[in-house]
Design a protein around this motif. Structure first.
Motif, PDB file in Angstrom:
ATOM      1  N   SER A 119       0.886  -1.174   0.000  1.00  0.00           N
ATOM      2  CA  SER A 119       0.021   0.421  -0.343  1.00  0.00           C
ATOM      3  C   SER A 119       1.011   1.092   0.485  1.00  0.00           C
ATOM      4  O   SER A 119       0.518   2.212  -0.382  1.00  0.00           O
ATOM      5  CB  SER A 119      -0.630  -0.106   1.242  1.00  0.00           C
ATOM      6  OG  SER A 119      -1.721  -0.987   1.299  1.00  0.00           O
ATOM      7  N   ASP A 127     -12.090   2.042   6.423  1.00  0.00           N
ATOM      8  CA  ASP A 127     -10.946   2.016   5.373  1.00  0.00           C
ATOM      9  C   ASP A 127     -10.204   2.627   5.621  1.00  0.00           C
ATOM     10  O   ASP A 127      -8.722   3.104   5.082  1.00  0.00           O
ATOM     11  CB  ASP A 127     -12.465   0.910   4.413  1.00  0.00           C
ATOM     12  CG  ASP A 127     -12.654  -0.745   4.804  1.00  0.00           C
ATOM     13  OD1 ASP A 127     -11.933  -1.193   5.568  1.00  0.00           O
ATOM     14  OD2 ASP A 127     -13.688  -0.070   4.589  1.00  0.00           O
ATOM     15  N   ARG A 134     -11.286  -2.239  -0.714  1.00  0.00           N
ATOM     16  CA  ARG A 134     -10.943  -3.535  -1.555  1.00  0.00           C
ATOM     17  C   ARG A 134     -11.865  -4.570  -2.428  1.00  0.00           C
ATOM     18  O   ARG A 134     -12.759  -4.792  -2.523  1.00  0.00           O
ATOM     19  CB  ARG A 134     -11.193  -4.291  -0.073  1.00  0.00           C
ATOM     20  CG  ARG A 134     -10.709  -2.905   1.508  1.00  0.00           C
ATOM     21  CD  ARG A 134     -10.646  -4.303   2.774  1.00  0.00           C
ATOM     22  NE  ARG A 134     -11.477  -5.068   3.444  1.00  0.00           N
ATOM     23  CZ  ARG A 134     -12.956  -4.866   3.475  1.00  0.00           C
ATOM     24  NH1 ARG A 134     -12.887  -3.802   4.338  1.00  0.00           N
ATOM     25  NH2 ARG A 134     -13.526  -5.654   3.776  1.00  0.00           N
ATOM     26  N   LEU A 162      -5.760  -0.212  -0.856  1.00  0.00           N
ATOM     27  CA  LEU A 162      -5.971  -1.467  -0.165  1.00  0.00           C
ATOM     28  C   LEU A 162      -6.637  -2.572  -0.764  1.00  0.00           C
ATOM     29  O   LEU A 162      -7.035  -3.220   0.222  1.00  0.00           O
ATOM     30  CB  LEU A 162      -7.284  -1.053   1.528  1.00  0.00           C
ATOM     31  CG  LEU A 162      -6.471   0.089   2.403  1.00  0.00           C
ATOM     32  CD1 LEU A 162      -7.922   0.183   3.096  1.00  0.00           C
ATOM     33  CD2 LEU A 162      -5.376  -0.198   2.608  1.00  0.00           C
ATOM     34  N   SER A 163      -6.416  -2.554  -2.212  1.00  0.00           N
ATOM     35  CA  SER A 163      -6.954  -3.223  -2.876  1.00  0.00           C
ATOM     36  C   SER A 163      -7.029  -5.207  -1.696  1.00  0.00           C
ATOM     37  O   SER A 163      -7.855  -5.603  -1.897  1.00  0.00           O
ATOM     38  CB  SER A 163      -6.338  -4.197  -4.268  1.00  0.00           C
ATOM     39  OG  SER A 163      -6.755  -2.685  -4.941  1.00  0.00           O
ATOM     40  N   TRP A 217      -6.011  -6.589   1.003  1.00  0.00           N
ATOM     41  CA  TRP A 217      -6.723  -6.386   2.487  1.00  0.00           C
ATOM     42  C   TRP A 217      -7.789  -6.883   2.585  1.00  0.00           C
ATOM     43  O   TRP A 217      -8.789  -6.683   1.648  1.00  0.00           O
ATOM     44  CB  TRP A 217      -6.875  -5.298   3.379  1.00  0.00           C
ATOM     45  CG  TRP A 217      -5.933  -4.476   2.897  1.00  0.00           C
ATOM     46  CD1 TRP A 217      -5.086  -4.503   1.977  1.00  0.00           C
ATOM     47  CD2 TRP A 217      -4.656  -4.142   4.186  1.00  0.00           C
ATOM     48  NE1 TRP A 217      -3.325  -3.427   2.675  1.00  0.00           N
ATOM     49  CE2 TRP A 217      -3.013  -3.256   3.910  1.00  0.00           C
ATOM     50  CE3 TRP A 217      -4.789  -3.984   5.932  1.00  0.00           C
ATOM     51  CZ2 TRP A 217      -2.546  -2.627   4.408  1.00  0.00           C
ATOM     52  CZ3 TRP A 217      -3.172  -3.395   6.816  1.00  0.00           C
ATOM     53  CH2 TRP A 217      -2.765  -2.933   6.235  1.00  0.00           C
ATOM     54  N   THR A 218      -8.272  -7.629   3.722  1.00  0.00           N
ATOM     55  CA  THR A 218      -9.738  -8.074   3.706  1.00  0.00           C
ATOM     56  C   THR A 218     -10.185  -7.487   5.280  1.00  0.00           C
ATOM     57  O   THR A 218      -9.378  -6.935   5.605  1.00  0.00           O
ATOM     58  CB  THR A 218      -9.579  -9.396   4.058  1.00  0.00           C
ATOM     59  OG1 THR A 218      -8.532  -9.811   5.617  1.00  0.00           O
ATOM     60  CG2 THR A 218      -8.914 -10.852   2.980  1.00  0.00           C
TER      61      THR A 218
END
Lengths: 418, 301
Positions: B15, B38, B135, B185-186, B188-189
């Motif tokens: 990130s 987020d 995300r 943040l693509s 990230w869960t």
């Protein structure tokens, strides 16, 4: 916990979606509302069973046409690792999609239907995985339940694929007989195949050693951004921010800045959390040097005795990704390599590689969508690069069409032209 | 020394790399900040990416005017604490100017109207890159997003025609009037976000933690009783212990029953949950199967 990124390749017919569905389901990563909505949609489409492909095919057009258009990313975790799946569709635009999903992958799973054996598409996927230097390749021989869990059939496929794979540059190749539908060898070892002595697919994903896949030898630090706070507290602060692209860098190390060639010593390596004793890929850090030398974005720090090639002439394998234009000798493009941007002219197209037969066509005049060729380029400024097989970060580049701004080519550097 | 990087540190580095790329290559980036978890994590990453220098871009709140009071307070104190420049793009102003028409009826929501306000603000301020906290694990259409998502002069997303994105080489080139949405943040869960909030000790609005609140049942969710919603005759108000899993427009963001009173309890709850956060809490995604895709095509977050 470590993070493993893997790409899956294969068509719906190979049971790829079923396999992903099973991995997500058995690791409890499919949520109830997702399953409800997928089973509703399946019913509306008149399907008898819930189609797990609908979990990943999220776009309207994909559901309407029953195809996968683009790479979809999925996430799951087990107590041992976190996983990112790049689910790449296998049909049209296959190279474009697979290189996108595979470029950052630690591992690729290529699915083969045990009844059909090694198809042209399987070879293509394995070739792309080797071209992109995915360190670990798993050949998952699926639908073993439909060939009576036959060891003989499995060994036939292993032998057939092994012949082809021996022509490729594959670091680690693992064969696993599975049935994604029945769950054999996916999460736990199958009782139906006592002859198979290896591990289940999930166990392999959880334990395959990936930490040493990164280059920890050649220090490469492409300067991304210069931090100059100009505040009272940090008046003379000058930090070089960037992401480690290779090697292990430590305070006290002597470094050379390219292209200037000036040398200095690493005074500190830090992040907001404090000073670091060492930095390695893929950490994003800030490096402070003991001398004030002129360094800006696009420059690179390395060790004096271990420097990348500095050249304006590059030989590379290029995948062409554009459906509206072709790669033609003499054409000019924008090029991005590490944090450096320049322009590049295609000097020579040496050959086009047939990804199915590995035949080299030297009479080729241009590369079209999904085609892969060996080229030489001349850039407006020197780039600082390594061979792609030695370092994926300093050996890769993209080509951009300057009129449309689209990313049209993906390049893997072989070295300076010979 | 194993040189293994823990997964949160790998995600953090990815990130930060993306944010520094954007700061280096774009003229006028902006970070979209809603006061939700987020965007709070995204802002925290921006602060880390440029420390000890200041974050080299402003933050923008697309304000429906229907947010929870706690979130407004949190936004203002965060902006002040970090010395950030805040741009507020107001949906109310868009309504007043006649750019959009307020929905009517008991289920009226300003959620959809945000797209026009967002695109107008991007145009007005000449922003060429806008960081969003979306995300890929949130929703099916978002699972197909790139880190750099190209938007044409109408702000539209064309999912069938995305730029290939390879290695960590991002193509941010665009013509005047076009822009790039950037999603640091693509990968990230929801669980990663909460684990990171716990690991870094990041403050989030208190309504993310369990508290007593007056709520009523609608569409299988607990909606908070606020001045922004109108109760139907058969809707009954009760007090329950709830928390918010997502924070958006108060008219369409549901709360969930929860006893998770602190960050560690939330991490445990999220790890065990069997329902996605948007499925549990967002009425806006329930409109149709492709609700998010349709809104994103028009230029939504």
């Amino acid at each position: 916990m470590e993070l493993l990124r893997f790409a899956t390749a294969g068509s719906v017919d190979d049971g790829k979606s079923t396999l992903i569905g099973r991995l997500l389901h058995d690791s409890k990563s499919i949520f109830e509302d997702q399953l409800d909505s997928v089973s509703d949609a399946s019913q509306r489409m008149g399907l008898e069973e819930t189609n797990l492909a609908l979990l990943t095919d999220g776009l309207r057009a994909e559901r309407e046409q029953g195809i996968t258009i683009d790479v979809a990313y999925r996430y799951f975790a087990t107590p041992k690792r976190k996983f990112i799946i790049a689910d790449t569709p296998g049909h049209t635009q296959y190279t474009r999609n697979m290189v996108t999903g595979a470029s950052t992958a630690d591992l690729a799973i290529v699915l083969i239907d045990a009844r059909k054996g090694v198809l042209e598409q399987s070879r293509r996927h394995a070739f792309i995985a080797s071209l992109l230097r995915i360190p670990h390749l798993v050949l998952a021989v699926n639908k073993m339940d439909l060939v009576d869990y036959s060891e003989e059939r499995f060994e036939e496929i292993v032998a057939e694929f092994g012949d082809f794979a021996s022509k490729l540059d594959i670091g680690d190749l693992t064969f696993i007989p599975i049935s994604a539908l029945k769950g054999d060898n996916v999460v736990s070892r199958s009782e139906a195949m006592p002859w198979y002595e290896g591990t289940s697919l999930l166990h392999h994903l959880e334990t395959v050693h990936i930490a040493s896949d990164r280059n920890l030898i050649d220090v490469r630090f492409p300067v991304q951004y210069v931090l100059r706070p100009h505040s009272d507290e940090f008046h003379d602060y000058r930090g070089y921010a960037g992401t480690m692209a290779g090697g292990v860098l430590k305070p006290g190390d002597e470094v050379v800045a390219l292209p200037s060639g000036f040398s200095s010593t690493v005074e500190r390596i830090e992040t907001m959390d404090g000073a670091l004793e060492e930095a390695y890929s893929p950490m994003a850090v800030t490096v402070l040097l003991s001398d004030e030398i002129d360094i800006s974005r696009g420059d690179m720090l390395c060790r004096p005795q271990n420097q990348p090639t500095v050249s304006q002439d590059i030989e590379a394998m290029v995948c062409w990704l554009s459906d509206s234009s072709s790669l033609d000798p003499g054409a000019k493009y924008a090029i991005k390599h590490t944090t450096r941007s320049a322009r590049a002219m295609l000097k020579e197209l040496r050959y086009r590689l047939d990804v199915n037969t590995l035949h080299r066509d030297e009479q080729v005049e241009r590369l079209a969508l999904n085609e892969i060729g060996r080229v030489t380029l001349r850039t407006t400024q020197p780039l600082f690069f390594d061979e792609y097989r030695r370092n994926r970060a300093t050996g890769s580049f993209i080509l951009i069409d300057e009129a449309t701004n689209n990313t049209v080519g993906a390049g893997m550097i072989l070295g300076e032209p010979r | 020394m194993s040189y293994e990087l823990e997964h949160l540190r790998t995600l953090e580095a990815e990130s930060i790399h993306v944010m520094r790329e954007v700061a280096a290559e774009f003229e006028r980036p902006v970070l979209l900040f809603s006061g939700g978890k987020d965007s709070i994590v995204m802002l925290h990453l921006a602060i880390k990416a440029f420390w000890p220098a200041r974050v080299p871009f402003p933050v923008m709140h697309v304000d429906t005017g229907h947010n929870f009071d706690e979130v407004y307070e949190f936004r203002d104190s965060t902006v002040e604490h970090h010395g950030l420049r805040l741009v507020v793009a107001s949906v109310q102003e868009s309504i007043d100017k006649g750019r959009v028409v307020e929905q009517s009826g008991p289920r009226a929501s300003r959620n959809q109207l945000q797209t026009t306000t967002l695109l107008d603000a991007i145009e007005e301020h000449g922003f060429d890159a806008a960081f969003g906290g979306a995300r890929r694990d949130e929703e099916r259409a978002r699972a197909k997003e790139r880190f750099y998502s190209f938007r044409d002069e109408f702000g539209q997303w064309d999912p069938k025609n995305q730029r290939p994105e390879l290695w960590s080489l991002y193509n941010g080139r665009h013509h005047r009037g076009e822009h790039i949405r950037v999603f640091p943040l693509s990968n990230w869960t929801e669980l990663d976000i909460w684990q990171y909030i716990a690991a870094e000790g990041i403050e989030v609005p208190h309504i993310y933690y369990a508290h007593e609140r007056e709520v009523f049942r609608r569409d299988g969710m607990w909606l908070a009783v606020t001045q922004y919603v109108t109760l139907a005759d058969d809707e009954v108000v009760e007090t329950r212990k709830v928390r918010f899993r997502t924070i958006g427009d108060a008219s369409c963001t549901g709360a969930v029953d929860s006893d998770a009173g602190d960050v560690h309890a939330v991490v445990e709850e999220v790890a065990a949950t069997r329902i996605t956060e948007r499925g549990a809490t967002r009425a806006d995604d329930r409109a149709t199967e492709a609700a998010m895709e349709d809104r994103k095509r028009e230029g939504y977050f």
